[in-house]
Design a protein around this motif. Sequence first.
Motif, mmCIF file in Angstrom:
data_model
loop_
_atom_site.group_PDB
_atom_site.id
_atom_site.type_symbol
_atom_site.label_atom_id
_atom_site.label_comp_id
_atom_site.label_asym_id
_atom_site.label_seq_id
_atom_site.Cartn_x
_atom_site.Cartn_y
_atom_site.Cartn_z
ATOM 1 N N GLU A 58 0.829 -1.207 0.000
ATOM 2 C CA GLU A 58 0.000 0.000 0.000
ATOM 3 C C GLU A 58 0.867 1.262 0.000
ATOM 4 O OE1 GLU A 58 -3.331 2.251 2.736
ATOM 5 O OE2 GLU A 58 -3.226 0.076 2.823
ATOM 6 N N SER A 59 1.941 1.264 0.772
ATOM 7 C CA SER A 59 2.832 2.424 0.821
ATOM 8 C C SER A 59 3.495 2.667 -0.528
ATOM 9 C CB SER A 59 3.907 2.230 1.894
ATOM 10 O OG SER A 59 3.321 2.167 3.160
ATOM 11 N N LEU A 60 3.929 1.586 -1.184
ATOM 12 C CA LEU A 60 4.515 1.722 -2.514
ATOM 13 C C LEU A 60 3.475 2.256 -3.502
ATOM 14 C CD1 LEU A 60 6.617 -1.556 -2.682
ATOM 15 C CD2 LEU A 60 7.494 0.770 -2.471
ATOM 16 N N GLY A 61 2.249 1.773 -3.369
ATOM 17 C CA GLY A 61 1.170 2.250 -4.235
ATOM 18 C C GLY A 61 0.931 3.736 -4.058
ATOM 19 N N GLN A 62 0.871 4.186 -2.817
ATOM 20 C CA GLN A 62 0.680 5.620 -2.547
ATOM 21 C C GLN A 62 1.855 6.424 -3.089
ATOM 22 O OE1 GLN A 62 0.133 5.618 1.714
ATOM 23 N NE2 GLN A 62 -2.084 5.484 1.528
#
Length: 149
Positions: free
Chosen positions: A97-101
């Motif tokens: 999720e952090s990479l996606g953001q």
Amino acid sequence: MKDDPIMKEVLKKIAGIAQYCSLGIQNELVDICRQLITEKIADKVKSASFFTILVNEKTSISRQEQMAIGLRFLDSKTFQIREEFVEFAVVEDLRGESLGQFILIRIEKLGLDMKLCRGQGYDEVPNMSEHFSGAQAFYLEQISTSQVY
């Protein structure tokens, strides 16, 4: 450069007048070039309508996680498929999720609409493509709920 007599003479003549050779000025010029090139690429992607995100992640020799972000699109003038590098960045959090953001913020800064993203390509980034918790799942959830950052 110090072995080049012509360059040596030029630098001697401009010493005190121009400061184009200072490290700060060189970095500023490189950054201005980066911004202009990135804007041109973003404009070409916008004229293509649809695009694909390409991401590659590696650990550097200094043990920093680094991510290369690129875009694939159809050039509207030449009708050829293009792949363009847009950014190289250090990432701190490797959760999906952090990479996606992280990537969505970069895409937004380019002025691109994630709803027009038609593909995602990842090389050696398992946290990106995990079906339920990776960045790919995060993108799909954000697009389906229209909460793209």
